[in-house]
Motif scaffolding. Structure first.
Motif, PDB file in Angstrom:
ATOM      1  N   ALA A 177      52.790  44.066  10.849  1.00 59.80           N
ATOM      2  CA  ALA A 177      53.148  44.552  12.181  1.00 59.80           C
ATOM      3  C   ALA A 177      53.511  43.401  13.111  1.00 59.80           C
ATOM      4  O   ALA A 177      54.424  43.528  13.943  1.00 59.80           O
ATOM      5  CB  ALA A 177      51.997  45.365  12.768  1.00 59.80           C
ATOM      6  N   ALA A 178      52.823  42.276  12.984  1.00 58.80           N
ATOM      7  CA  ALA A 178      53.115  41.132  13.849  1.00 58.80           C
ATOM      8  C   ALA A 178      54.534  40.622  13.638  1.00 58.80           C
ATOM      9  O   ALA A 178      55.179  40.138  14.587  1.00 58.80           O
ATOM     10  CB  ALA A 178      52.107  40.015  13.590  1.00 58.80           C
ATOM     11  N   ILE A 179      55.043  40.730  12.408  1.00 58.30           N
ATOM     12  CA  ILE A 179      56.432  40.343  12.147  1.00 58.30           C
ATOM     13  C   ILE A 179      57.389  41.266  12.899  1.00 58.30           C
ATOM     14  O   ILE A 179      58.357  40.814  13.532  1.00 58.30           O
ATOM     15  CB  ILE A 179      56.709  40.378  10.630  1.00 58.30           C
ATOM     16  N   ILE A 180      57.117  42.568  12.847  1.00 59.17           N
ATOM     17  CA  ILE A 180      57.957  43.542  13.564  1.00 59.17           C
ATOM     18  C   ILE A 180      57.873  43.316  15.064  1.00 59.17           C
ATOM     19  O   ILE A 180      58.891  43.331  15.778  1.00 59.17           O
ATOM     20  CB  ILE A 180      57.532  44.974  13.200  1.00 59.17           C
ATOM     21  N   PHE A 181      56.677  43.077  15.581  1.00 59.88           N
ATOM     22  CA  PHE A 181      56.506  42.897  17.019  1.00 59.88           C
ATOM     23  C   PHE A 181      57.205  41.620  17.504  1.00 59.88           C
ATOM     24  O   PHE A 181      57.799  41.607  18.586  1.00 59.88           O
ATOM     25  CB  PHE A 181      55.016  42.843  17.364  1.00 59.88           C
ATOM     26  N   THR A 182      57.145  40.575  16.706  1.00 61.82           N
ATOM     27  CA  THR A 182      57.823  39.327  17.086  1.00 61.82           C
ATOM     28  C   THR A 182      59.331  39.523  17.142  1.00 61.82           C
ATOM     29  O   THR A 182      60.011  39.048  18.072  1.00 61.82           O
ATOM     30  CB  THR A 182      57.471  38.205  16.094  1.00 61.82           C
ATOM     31  N   ALA A 183      59.869  40.222  16.139  1.00 56.01           N
ATOM     32  CA  ALA A 183      61.305  40.494  16.130  1.00 56.01           C
ATOM     33  C   ALA A 183      61.717  41.381  17.300  1.00 56.01           C
ATOM     34  O   ALA A 183      62.811  41.219  17.862  1.00 56.01           O
ATOM     35  CB  ALA A 183      61.697  41.150  14.805  1.00 56.01           C
ATOM     36  N   ALA A 184      60.851  42.321  17.686  1.00 53.03           N
ATOM     37  CA  ALA A 184      61.171  43.188  18.821  1.00 53.03           C
ATOM     38  C   ALA A 184      61.087  42.434  20.140  1.00 53.03           C
ATOM     39  O   ALA A 184      61.879  42.681  21.060  1.00 53.03           O
ATOM     40  CB  ALA A 184      60.214  44.379  18.836  1.00 53.03           C
ATOM     41  N   ALA A 185      60.160  41.502  20.261  1.00 47.82           N
ATOM     42  CA  ALA A 185      60.005  40.747  21.502  1.00 47.82           C
ATOM     43  C   ALA A 185      61.119  39.720  21.681  1.00 47.82           C
ATOM     44  O   ALA A 185      61.579  39.477  22.800  1.00 47.82           O
ATOM     45  CB  ALA A 185      58.641  40.057  21.524  1.00 47.82           C
ATOM     46  N   ILE A 242      54.454  50.035   4.849  1.00 46.79           N
ATOM     47  CA  ILE A 242      55.324  51.213   4.868  1.00 46.79           C
ATOM     48  C   ILE A 242      54.930  52.150   5.997  1.00 46.79           C
ATOM     49  O   ILE A 242      55.780  52.661   6.746  1.00 46.79           O
ATOM     50  CB  ILE A 242      55.264  51.933   3.504  1.00 46.79           C
ATOM     51  N   LEU A 243      53.629  52.387   6.159  1.00 40.87           N
ATOM     52  CA  LEU A 243      53.161  53.318   7.183  1.00 40.87           C
ATOM     53  C   LEU A 243      53.458  52.808   8.582  1.00 40.87           C
ATOM     54  O   LEU A 243      53.949  53.566   9.440  1.00 40.87           O
ATOM     55  CB  LEU A 243      51.660  53.554   7.012  1.00 40.87           C
ATOM     56  N   ILE A 244      53.204  51.542   8.849  1.00 41.52           N
ATOM     57  CA  ILE A 244      53.460  51.015  10.193  1.00 41.52           C
ATOM     58  C   ILE A 244      54.958  50.966  10.470  1.00 41.52           C
ATOM     59  O   ILE A 244      55.403  51.166  11.621  1.00 41.52           O
ATOM     60  CB  ILE A 244      52.806  49.623  10.374  1.00 41.52           C
ATOM     61  N   SER A 245      55.780  50.762   9.438  1.00 42.82           N
ATOM     62  CA  SER A 245      57.230  50.786   9.623  1.00 42.82           C
ATOM     63  C   SER A 245      57.703  52.181  10.002  1.00 42.82           C
ATOM     64  O   SER A 245      58.569  52.338  10.870  1.00 42.82           O
ATOM     65  CB  SER A 245      57.934  50.322   8.346  1.00 42.82           C
ATOM     66  N   ILE A 246      57.126  53.210   9.354  1.00 40.10           N
ATOM     67  CA  ILE A 246      57.485  54.588   9.676  1.00 40.10           C
ATOM     68  C   ILE A 246      57.105  54.921  11.114  1.00 40.10           C
ATOM     69  O   ILE A 246      57.872  55.543  11.858  1.00 40.10           O
ATOM     70  CB  ILE A 246      56.815  55.554   8.692  1.00 40.10           C
ATOM     71  N   ILE A 247      55.921  54.486  11.533  1.00 45.69           N
ATOM     72  CA  ILE A 247      55.469  54.765  12.899  1.00 45.69           C
ATOM     73  C   ILE A 247      56.385  54.100  13.911  1.00 45.69           C
ATOM     74  O   ILE A 247      56.802  54.713  14.913  1.00 45.69           O
ATOM     75  CB  ILE A 247      54.015  54.296  13.078  1.00 45.69           C
ATOM     76  N   VAL A 248      56.736  52.830  13.681  1.00 46.81           N
ATOM     77  CA  VAL A 248      57.595  52.104  14.615  1.00 46.81           C
ATOM     78  C   VAL A 248      58.988  52.718  14.645  1.00 46.81           C
ATOM     79  O   VAL A 248      59.587  52.876  15.724  1.00 46.81           O
ATOM     80  CB  VAL A 248      57.660  50.613  14.229  1.00 46.81           C
ATOM     81  N   SER A 249      59.518  53.089  13.483  1.00 43.38           N
ATOM     82  CA  SER A 249      60.863  53.670  13.432  1.00 43.38           C
ATOM     83  C   SER A 249      60.916  55.034  14.103  1.00 43.38           C
ATOM     84  O   SER A 249      61.908  55.368  14.754  1.00 43.38           O
ATOM     85  CB  SER A 249      61.329  53.788  11.973  1.00 43.38           C
TER      86      SER A 249
END
Length: 635
Positions: free
Chosen positions: A122-130, A281-288
């Motif tokens: 999740a931290a990778i996704i959050f960094t890319a979003a920020a 996979i689950l956190i990616s689905i939630i974010v998407s």
């Protein structure tokens, strides 16, 4: 108690009659009927040690007063936590690990691993979003985490080794990890939205006077997130060390029992690999589906809700298992090793020097262990980029493979990895049946005597059998990985469009010409890479148990802490090489470096096994097999 009295008491304990006359003031019992012989009297427990006797009369480990010197006696926190539980309510199960203990152990480990794996991705996704327009933030975060692991992993392992109370150690790591994730989630909630009106990449390249206040605030919060990330990473490492190198080694049943160390290691690693697959996979689905901020809230809420359950399950196991209940032996030599003479006290230089001395001492202890070659060979595998990680996935995307195909291949590889946790226990049991197997811990094993014992239906040494199975299966595992990566290397070279065929050796050119079609190339690449993961994780599991059983219990976690430092160092080298060789057509050299690292690891491990067992191949058995074949052919 004085030394001579302690020796006298030990003589009584080991006498056949188990007579305790002369020591009536030392005997107490608990609700389960266990006897405790303690050396302290009255309320003075400063020099107290105990031996627990179960109902069958077998002794628990003895803790000598001299070894307790320098041990922390600050177990008040754990005593307060258990103050509400009376002695009659503590149900102690003395005969190894039971099914209920294993269930609670698995549940606690599942929740810990799920939260760790979930936040890592999740931290990778959050960094890319920020910071969507630059890779600098992700690079900074990766470098900070890696350097922190290199510098502090051995310190975390030493802390786990030196803390005498196992429950307090594990609960500290759980709480620190949950607090770090929850605190970071609060900050991520305000950071993940990109700032409007800021040019791409400007947040890392403006002059100080031109920085908008909101950008300064966002950078400050990101800096705090990095600090909390270090705490999260180190507490996660401490949790794994406490659970895998202390709890399960101590609580495991004897070899051959339902919950022996091989079985526990396999199940714990299976939980880890499943969480590694499912949580991202689950956190990616939630974010998407719901947005980045909802994903942040989901991560924080998961950590908060699982916190109490983890602690409850850990306490349940600790309460019911007398081995975990016993205070851990802490060697008295630890303090003497950390003393630096001729340095003035109360100075910062003394503190820095002591820290550096301890850091160096951890590495010295690592290389003084008998099993360090097997451990080092395992860490060198992290030099290889031939795995479904960021560098390799980026290369695959750049040469035209679709993300859907890569995702399916990665899932198939994860399934193969999980299957290693099923193969390993059976493989250890099967390969451990070998007779006349050279050496055990460097000493010659019995040959004909062992065969005679088998003919008489006598039980062979289970510990020796398990170690033999681990050594042999580990060699099979790493060899399997090495051989299956050869087609992967050929496929990667064929994908490098800039390589003229004439520049390659003739044999290699002929091999590459047979796999130039895209479907066949994809099959060769993904099939052999996926099945090579079986050998990797089989080798990982066997080496983990070898280091668990062949390392001193007083240094087991610090040994693994140094191992983690080497892992982070080799991963850093891999990333630095990827930064230098950053073009897709140059990835073939990164792949070749990785295969070479696997080959060198195989050589190191094989040489260690040869030294431990005295041989690698049963040439005499091969000779007998050839003779049998010749006789059959003659007939």
């Amino acid at each position: 108690m004085r030394r001579e009295n302690w020796t006298d008491l030990q003589r009584h304990l080991h006498s056949p009659s188990k007579s305790y006359e002369g020591y009536p003031h030392l005997i107490t019992t608990n609700a389960a009927g266990d006897c405790f012989i303690q050396c302290g009297t009255g309320n003075d427990s400063s020099n107290c040690s105990s031996i627990a006797l179960n109902v069958s009369g077998s002794e628990m480990p003895v803790e000598e007063p001299e070894l307790e010197a320098g041990m922390a006696h600050d177990s008040d926190g754990v005593d307060m936590e258990n103050s509400s539980m009376s002695e009659t309510e503590q149900v102690i199960e003395p005969n190894g690990m039971s099914r209920s203990q294993a269930f609670n152990l698995y549940t606690s480990h599942l929740l810990s691993t799920w939260n760790i794996r979930q936040y890592e991705f999740a931290a990778i996704i959050f960094t890319a979003a920020a910071y969507p327009d630059t890779l600098t933030a992700a690079a900074i975060r990766g470098v900070v985490r890696t350097l922190a692991s290199i510098c502090f992993s051995s310190m975390v392992g030493r802390w786990v080794d030196q803390n005498p109370n196992r429950l307090k150690t594990l609960l500290s790591t759980i709480s620190a990890n949950r607090l770090a994730v929850i605190g970071a989630s609060i900050l991520w909630f305000f950071v993940v939205e990109p700032l409007n009106g800021i040019p791409p990449g400007a947040m890392f390249r403006p002059s100080l006077g031109e920085l908008p206040s909101r950008l300064v605030m966002k950078g400050a919060m990101f800096g705090l997130i990095l600090l909390l990330g270090i705490l999260q990473n180190l507490s996660a490492s401490g949790n794994m060390l406490s659970m895998e190198r202390d709890w399960i080694v101590t609580a495991a049943s004897e070899d051959g029992q339902p919950y022996d160390l091989t079985h526990l290691n396999a199940v714990m690693r299976r939980i880890d690999l499943i969480c590694k697959l499912v949580a991202p996979i689950l956190i990616s689905i939630i974010v998407s589906a719901m947005g980045t901020r909802i994903g942040v809230l989901a991560v924080g809420a998961t950590s908060m809700m699982s916190w109490g359950i983890e602690i409850f399950c850990a306490k349940k196991v600790w309460t019911r298992n007398p081995k975990l209940n016993a205070r851990k032996l802490v060697s008295g030599r630890v303090e003497h090793e950390n003393v630096i003479p001729n340095i003035p006290s109360r100075t910062k230089w003394r503190q820095v020097s002591r820290a550096l001395h301890r850091y160096g001492q951890d590495f010295k202890n690592y290389f003084s262990s008998q099993v360090w070659p097997a451990s080092l060979a395992l860490t060198m595998l992290h030099l290889s980029a031939l795995s479904y990680e960021a560098t390799f996935i980026t290369f695959l995307l750049s040469v035209g493979f679709s993300l859907d195909l890569i995702t399916v291949a990665r899932a198939a590889g994860s399934i193969v990895e999980i299957s290693s946790t099923i193969v390993t226990p059976f493989g250890v049991q099967y390969l451990g049946k070998a007779r006349n197997h050279g050496h055990l811990h460097g000493e010659v094993r019995a040959g004909e005597e062992s065969e005679t014992a088998l003919l008489r239906n006598e039980s062979p040494d289970l510990k020796g059998r398990t170690e033999t199975g681990l050594e042999r299966l580990g060699l099979w595992g790493i060899s399997w990985q090495l051989l299956n990566l050869v087609p992967v290397i050929l496929a990667v070279w064929s994908l490098s469009s800039s390589i003229p065929e004439a520049s390659l050796p003739h044999l290699v050119s002929r091999l590459l010409s047979t796999i130039t079609s895209q479907p066949l190339l994809a099959f060769v690449l993904f099939f052999f890479l996926s099945i090579s993961r079986l050998g990797l994780w089989v080798y990982d599991l066997t080496t983990q148990q070898l280091t668990q059983t062949m390392t001193s219990s007083a240094r087991r976690s610090s040994f693994t802490g140094v191992e983690n430092s080497f892992i982070s160092s080799f991963e850093l080298v891999q990333h630095l090489v990827a930064i230098i060789l950053n073009r897709p057509e140059q990835f073939k050299w990164i792949a070749l470096m990785g295969w070479t690292a696997v080959a060198l690891s195989t050589v190191i491990y094989a040489s260690w096994v040869w030294r431990m067992r005295g041989h690698l191949v049963h040439w005499e058995r091969l000779g007998k097999s050839c003779e049998c074949i010749k006789i059959r052919l003659d007939r």
